[in-house]
Design a protein around this motif. Structure first.
Motif, mmCIF file in Angstrom:
data_model
loop_
_atom_site.group_PDB
_atom_site.id
_atom_site.type_symbol
_atom_site.label_atom_id
_atom_site.label_comp_id
_atom_site.label_asym_id
_atom_site.label_seq_id
_atom_site.Cartn_x
_atom_site.Cartn_y
_atom_site.Cartn_z
ATOM 1 N N ARG A 23 0.839 -1.203 0.000
ATOM 2 C CA ARG A 23 0.000 0.000 0.000
ATOM 3 C C ARG A 23 0.876 1.255 0.000
ATOM 4 N NH1 ARG A 23 -5.380 -1.260 1.173
ATOM 5 N NH2 ARG A 23 -5.619 -3.389 1.959
ATOM 6 N N PRO A 24 0.514 2.271 -0.784
ATOM 7 C CA PRO A 24 1.291 3.519 -0.787
ATOM 8 C C PRO A 24 1.170 4.238 0.556
ATOM 9 C CG PRO A 24 -0.700 3.758 -2.114
ATOM 10 C CD PRO A 24 -0.609 2.308 -1.750
ATOM 11 N N LEU A 25 2.222 4.958 0.923
ATOM 12 C CA LEU A 25 2.235 5.655 2.212
ATOM 13 C C LEU A 25 1.093 6.659 2.311
ATOM 14 C CD1 LEU A 25 6.054 6.255 2.761
ATOM 15 C CD2 LEU A 25 4.573 4.609 3.913
ATOM 16 N N GLY A 26 0.789 7.314 1.219
ATOM 17 C CA GLY A 26 -0.300 8.295 1.240
ATOM 18 C C GLY A 26 -1.631 7.675 1.609
ATOM 19 N N ALA A 27 -1.840 6.427 1.165
ATOM 20 C CA ALA A 27 -3.093 5.738 1.474
ATOM 21 C C ALA A 27 -3.200 5.482 2.973
ATOM 22 C CB ALA A 27 -3.176 4.419 0.709
ATOM 23 N N SER A 56 -1.252 1.118 16.628
ATOM 24 C CA SER A 56 -0.878 0.432 15.392
ATOM 25 C C SER A 56 0.624 0.554 15.152
ATOM 26 C CB SER A 56 -1.644 1.015 14.210
ATOM 27 O OG SER A 56 -1.354 2.402 14.070
ATOM 28 N N VAL A 57 1.185 -0.459 14.496
ATOM 29 C CA VAL A 57 2.612 -0.446 14.153
ATOM 30 C C VAL A 57 2.784 -0.930 12.719
ATOM 31 C CG1 VAL A 57 3.434 -0.774 16.522
ATOM 32 C CG2 VAL A 57 2.969 -2.774 15.092
ATOM 33 N N GLY A 58 3.905 -0.534 12.115
ATOM 34 C CA GLY A 58 4.245 -1.024 10.787
ATOM 35 C C GLY A 58 3.176 -0.713 9.756
ATOM 36 N N SER A 59 2.768 -1.753 9.027
ATOM 37 C CA SER A 59 1.809 -1.581 7.932
ATOM 38 C C SER A 59 0.355 -1.737 8.383
ATOM 39 C CB SER A 59 2.113 -2.592 6.820
ATOM 40 O OG SER A 59 2.007 -3.922 7.313
ATOM 41 N N GLU A 60 0.121 -1.813 9.699
ATOM 42 C CA GLU A 60 -1.251 -1.909 10.196
ATOM 43 C C GLU A 60 -2.032 -0.631 9.873
ATOM 44 O OE1 GLU A 60 -1.417 -4.713 14.109
ATOM 45 O OE2 GLU A 60 -0.714 -2.670 14.446
ATOM 46 N N PRO A 61 -3.358 -0.734 9.722
ATOM 47 C CA PRO A 61 -4.161 0.484 9.594
ATOM 48 C C PRO A 61 -3.886 1.416 10.771
ATOM 49 C CG PRO A 61 -5.495 -1.476 9.182
ATOM 50 C CD PRO A 61 -4.173 -1.959 9.683
ATOM 51 N N GLY A 62 -3.621 2.675 10.485
ATOM 52 C CA GLY A 62 -3.138 3.584 11.518
ATOM 53 C C GLY A 62 -4.186 3.995 12.543
ATOM 54 N N THR A 63 -3.807 3.929 13.817
ATOM 55 C CA THR A 63 -4.718 4.337 14.898
ATOM 56 C C THR A 63 -4.217 5.557 15.675
ATOM 57 O OG1 THR A 63 -3.662 2.855 16.512
ATOM 58 C CG2 THR A 63 -5.514 1.955 15.234
ATOM 59 N N GLY A 64 -3.058 6.093 15.320
ATOM 60 C CA GLY A 64 -2.502 7.200 16.098
ATOM 61 C C GLY A 64 -3.415 8.414 16.177
#
Length: 200
Positions: A23-27, A56-64
């Protein structure tokens, strides 16, 4: 072979992890903003006093962004702390500066531990995963942490797995110890999953 390590589950995990790495970083950035908005509009989260979530860490869907938005909305947010037996303790989230690197490449809150049963205080529970079936069968990372935790969640408490859209509705191999979840939370919305009543 240990729980959660069937060949079918292992193959599916490898497939999802490879897709996430592509997945692209922008996504990922777009997802983090969108899922935060979706979660805060979902009635169980909107009405909750305490939300159990995770970092979330790494390529996980972001939760920050979601964690900070929950706190800004006045929610008490509790995050997991992995114990040596792979069960989970919990501590209150006090912002990104109060997180520390932990085992398995994770980040954990540095505040006082609340005990394994703190999950019972949550009004809604957000969990990680790699996929979920239409019936609510969640594909976890394979460590079994949430297999230990989910049976402690009181009946009727909404449990949602945070995923990318294309990870919802996949065929997840089921095992007797698996506890189904009721919802999938993605950047597009909240999907109710069809799950039979579970005796707790």
């Amino acid at each position: 072979m240990g729980a959660g390590h069937s060949p079918a589950k292992t193959a599916l995990r490898d497939q999802v992890r490879a897709a996430r790495r592509r997945r692209p970083l922008g996504a990922a950035a777009d997802f983090a903003a969108d899922v935060s908005r979706v979660a805060l509009q979902w009635a169980p989260v909107r009405d909750a006093a305490t939300v159990a979530a995770y970092v979330s860490v790494g390529s996980e869907p972001g939760t920050g962004l979601l964690l900070d938005a929950l706190v800004a909305a006045g929610k008490r947010v509790i995050l997991p702390v992995v114990l040596p037996d792979l069960d989970l303790d919990w501590a209150v989230y006090d912002g990104p500066d109060a997180l520390a690197p932990a085992t398995r490449g994770l980040y954990e809150p540095t505040g006082p531990r609340l005990g394994r049963d703190a999950i019972r205080t949550a009004d809604v529970v957000l969990v990680p995963g790699l996929g979920v079936s239409p019936a609510g069968e969640r594909l976890g990372q394979g460590g079994g942490c949430y297999d230990r935790v989910l049976p402690r969640v009181p009946a009727g408490t909404p449990v949602a797995v945070v995923l990318f859209d294309d990870e919802v509705g996949v065929a997840v191999p089921s095992e007797p110890h698996d506890v189904r979840v009721g919802f999938a939370l993605t950047a597009s919305g909240v999907t109710p999953l069809s799950q039979p009543p579970v005796a707790r």
